[in-house]
Design a protein around this motif. Structure first.
Motif, PDB file in Angstrom:
ATOM      1  N   TYR A 126      56.328  59.165  19.679  1.00  9.27           N
ATOM      2  CA  TYR A 126      55.724  58.126  20.504  1.00  9.27           C
ATOM      3  C   TYR A 126      54.213  58.226  20.344  1.00  9.27           C
ATOM      4  CZ  TYR A 126      60.226  57.806  22.937  1.00  9.27           C
ATOM      5  OH  TYR A 126      61.564  57.655  23.236  1.00  9.27           O
ATOM      6  N   ILE A 127      53.570  57.102  20.081  1.00 12.30           N
ATOM      7  CA  ILE A 127      52.116  57.054  20.026  1.00 12.30           C
ATOM      8  C   ILE A 127      51.620  56.317  21.258  1.00 12.30           C
ATOM      9  CG2 ILE A 127      50.097  56.201  18.775  1.00 12.30           C
ATOM     10  CD1 ILE A 127      51.790  56.415  16.203  1.00 12.30           C
ATOM     11  N   ALA A 128      50.800  56.981  22.049  1.00 11.54           N
ATOM     12  CA  ALA A 128      50.186  56.374  23.233  1.00 11.54           C
ATOM     13  C   ALA A 128      48.773  55.971  22.838  1.00 11.54           C
ATOM     14  CB  ALA A 128      50.167  57.355  24.397  1.00 11.54           C
ATOM     15  N   LEU A 129      48.597  54.711  22.513  1.00  6.61           N
ATOM     16  CA  LEU A 129      47.335  54.224  21.947  1.00  6.61           C
ATOM     17  C   LEU A 129      46.532  53.503  23.035  1.00  6.61           C
ATOM     18  CD1 LEU A 129      47.111  52.330  18.521  1.00  6.61           C
ATOM     19  CD2 LEU A 129      45.451  52.067  20.351  1.00  6.61           C
ATOM     20  N   ALA A 130      45.296  53.913  23.208  1.00 13.98           N
ATOM     21  CA  ALA A 130      44.424  53.305  24.217  1.00 13.98           C
ATOM     22  C   ALA A 130      43.233  52.639  23.544  1.00 13.98           C
ATOM     23  CB  ALA A 130      43.936  54.350  25.212  1.00 13.98           C
ATOM     24  N   PRO A 189      38.585  63.549  24.579  1.00 16.30           N
ATOM     25  CA  PRO A 189      37.820  64.548  25.329  1.00 16.30           C
ATOM     26  C   PRO A 189      37.539  64.129  26.769  1.00 16.30           C
ATOM     27  CG  PRO A 189      36.327  63.257  23.985  1.00 16.30           C
ATOM     28  CD  PRO A 189      37.715  62.750  23.686  1.00 16.30           C
ATOM     29  N   ARG A 190      38.129  63.028  27.238  1.00 14.90           N
ATOM     30  CA  ARG A 190      37.794  62.485  28.555  1.00 14.90           C
ATOM     31  C   ARG A 190      38.614  63.089  29.687  1.00 14.90           C
ATOM     32  NH1 ARG A 190      38.662  57.038  29.361  1.00 14.90           N
ATOM     33  NH2 ARG A 190      37.010  57.048  30.938  1.00 14.90           N
ATOM     34  N   GLY A 191      39.451  64.063  29.377  1.00 12.50           N
ATOM     35  CA  GLY A 191      40.215  64.725  30.425  1.00 12.50           C
ATOM     36  C   GLY A 191      41.155  63.782  31.151  1.00 12.50           C
ATOM     37  N   GLU A 192      41.234  63.927  32.466  1.00  8.57           N
ATOM     38  CA  GLU A 192      42.151  63.118  33.266  1.00  8.57           C
ATOM     39  C   GLU A 192      41.774  61.643  33.281  1.00  8.57           C
ATOM     40  OE1 GLU A 192      42.426  64.804  37.137  1.00  8.57           O
ATOM     41  OE2 GLU A 192      43.392  66.659  36.453  1.00  8.57           O
ATOM     42  N   ALA A 193      40.548  61.310  32.908  1.00  9.57           N
ATOM     43  CA  ALA A 193      40.114  59.912  32.876  1.00  9.57           C
ATOM     44  C   ALA A 193      40.609  59.176  31.639  1.00  9.57           C
ATOM     45  CB  ALA A 193      38.590  59.832  32.950  1.00  9.57           C
ATOM     46  N   SER A 194      41.145  59.906  30.681  1.00 14.30           N
ATOM     47  CA  SER A 194      41.580  59.308  29.426  1.00 14.30           C
ATOM     48  C   SER A 194      42.825  58.444  29.624  1.00 14.30           C
ATOM     49  CB  SER A 194      41.896  60.403  28.404  1.00 14.30           C
ATOM     50  OG  SER A 194      42.651  59.898  27.333  1.00 14.30           O
ATOM     51  N   TYR A 195      42.752  57.207  29.183  1.00 19.00           N
ATOM     52  CA  TYR A 195      43.908  56.315  29.277  1.00 19.00           C
ATOM     53  C   TYR A 195      45.015  56.733  28.313  1.00 19.00           C
ATOM     54  CZ  TYR A 195      41.372  53.002  32.229  1.00 19.00           C
ATOM     55  OH  TYR A 195      40.689  52.404  33.262  1.00 19.00           O
ATOM     56  N   SER A 196      44.644  57.183  27.122  1.00 18.94           N
ATOM     57  CA  SER A 196      45.679  57.597  26.171  1.00 18.94           C
ATOM     58  C   SER A 196      46.433  58.817  26.695  1.00 18.94           C
ATOM     59  CB  SER A 196      45.064  57.895  24.797  1.00 18.94           C
ATOM     60  OG  SER A 196      44.191  59.009  24.838  1.00 18.94           O
ATOM     61  N   THR A 197      45.717  59.736  27.328  1.00 21.73           N
ATOM     62  CA  THR A 197      46.373  60.918  27.890  1.00 21.73           C
ATOM     63  C   THR A 197      47.260  60.541  29.070  1.00 21.73           C
ATOM     64  OG1 THR A 197      44.521  62.332  27.197  1.00 21.73           O
ATOM     65  CG2 THR A 197      46.009  63.200  28.880  1.00 21.73           C
ATOM     66  N   GLN A 198      46.785  59.637  29.915  1.00 19.97           N
ATOM     67  CA  GLN A 198      47.588  59.209  31.055  1.00 19.97           C
ATOM     68  C   GLN A 198      48.868  58.512  30.602  1.00 19.97           C
ATOM     69  OE1 GLN A 198      45.352  57.510  34.583  1.00 19.97           O
ATOM     70  NE2 GLN A 198      43.633  57.696  33.155  1.00 19.97           N
ATOM     71  N   LEU A 199      48.765  57.682  29.566  1.00 24.52           N
ATOM     72  CA  LEU A 199      49.961  57.020  29.051  1.00 24.52           C
ATOM     73  C   LEU A 199      50.898  58.028  28.411  1.00 24.52           C
ATOM     74  CD1 LEU A 199      51.640  54.543  28.443  1.00 24.52           C
ATOM     75  CD2 LEU A 199      50.178  54.099  26.440  1.00 24.52           C
ATOM     76  N   ALA A 200      50.348  58.976  27.667  1.00 24.44           N
ATOM     77  CA  ALA A 200      51.176  60.022  27.064  1.00 24.44           C
ATOM     78  C   ALA A 200      51.876  60.848  28.146  1.00 24.44           C
ATOM     79  CB  ALA A 200      50.330  60.920  26.170  1.00 24.44           C
ATOM     80  N   ASP A 201      51.151  61.166  29.221  1.00 18.94           N
ATOM     81  CA  ASP A 201      51.751  61.899  30.343  1.00 18.94           C
ATOM     82  C   ASP A 201      52.935  61.128  30.919  1.00 18.94           C
ATOM     83  OD1 ASP A 201      49.929  63.978  30.165  1.00 18.94           O
ATOM     84  OD2 ASP A 201      48.638  63.231  31.779  1.00 18.94           O
ATOM     85  N   ALA A 202      52.764  59.825  31.057  1.00 25.15           N
ATOM     86  CA  ALA A 202      53.832  58.998  31.622  1.00 25.15           C
ATOM     87  C   ALA A 202      55.045  58.969  30.695  1.00 25.15           C
ATOM     88  CB  ALA A 202      53.314  57.580  31.862  1.00 25.15           C
ATOM     89  N   ILE A 203      54.815  58.919  29.397  1.00 21.62           N
ATOM     90  CA  ILE A 203      55.926  58.949  28.439  1.00 21.62           C
ATOM     91  C   ILE A 203      56.671  60.272  28.538  1.00 21.62           C
ATOM     92  CG2 ILE A 203      56.518  58.953  25.984  1.00 21.62           C
ATOM     93  CD1 ILE A 203      54.150  57.019  25.553  1.00 21.62           C
ATOM     94  N   VAL A 204      55.916  61.363  28.606  1.00 26.35           N
ATOM     95  CA  VAL A 204      56.547  62.685  28.743  1.00 26.35           C
ATOM     96  C   VAL A 204      57.332  62.764  30.045  1.00 26.35           C
ATOM     97  CG1 VAL A 204      56.076  65.152  29.060  1.00 26.35           C
ATOM     98  CG2 VAL A 204      54.868  63.866  27.276  1.00 26.35           C
TER      99      VAL A 204
END
Length: 203
Positions: free
Chosen positions: A135-139, A10-25
């Motif tokens: 791919y699992i982007a684990l933070a 729920p951390r939006g753009e601050a989320s590390y898992s989301t940022q890593l997932a974005d980079a994988i995509v």
């Protein structure tokens, strides 16, 4: 390539898992032009936790669904359709109190359905969602890939187990870890992204 990206922080753009997932995509789409990406944000609105009506809808023949059951099963049907349509799935998974976030657990509860995504046979259970790359982007704030804290990581083992049960056995885990540790946090994300190699990915 059809890519399904699952966001569960729920951390939006601050989320590390989301940022890593974005980079994988980003790496996947750069490697294969014309790829289509579907993003499922489980936090907005929060993916529903299982209630009695959901379970009733799962185990009631579709022709006998009440209006309430038809609405309740919609979330599950949509999630399963997205999953089956995708060639590659990228799951952003923060480690919360040693486990997955509640909305990610809810998504799993809705996609794991007997007779739909797995079945029981005379030789044992069989996953029905096959031919996918995951791919699992684990933070995590600490380091759980090795050392004394490794025993407390119930995210990667759980996801690999439940996805494998559903037929998705080609699973890679990429970690951005140490995001709360002074000596690691400044370069944690950069290091994690650098470790992602999608060369030769086939689905």
């Amino acid at each position: 390539m059809k890519i399904l990206q699952i966001i569960s922080s729920p951390r939006g753009e601050a989320s590390y898992s989301t940022q890593l997932a974005d980079a994988i995509v980003d790496k996947l789409t750069a490697a294969e032009a014309g790829s289509k990406v579907v993003v499922r944000d489980l936090t907005a609105p929060p993916f529903p936790h299982l209630e009695e009506v959901h379970l009733q809808s799962f185990f009631t023949p579709e022709k006998d669904h009440s209006p309430e059951q038809r609405e309740a099963v919609r979330h599950s049907n949509e999630a399963i359709a997205e999953l089956k349509d995708a060639d590659t799935i990228v799951i952003a998974a923060p480690l919360y109190n040693f486990g997955v976030s509640s909305v990610l657990k809810s998504w799993i509860d809705h996609i794991a359905r007997a007779g739909v995504t797995f079945r029981y046979t005379e030789s044992g259970p069989e996953g029905l969602v096959k031919g996918k790359k995951v791919y699992i982007a684990l933070a995590s704030g600490g380091v759980y890939s090795s050392g004394p804290a490794a025993a407390y990581d119930f995210v990667a083992p759980y996801l690999k187990a439940v996805l494998g049960f559903l037929g998705m056995t080609d699973v890679e885990v990429h970690r951005v870890e140490g995001t709360s540790l002074p000596d690691l946090k400044d370069h944690a994300l950069e290091k994690a992204i650098a470790g992602v190699d999608v060369t030769g990915v086939t689905v």
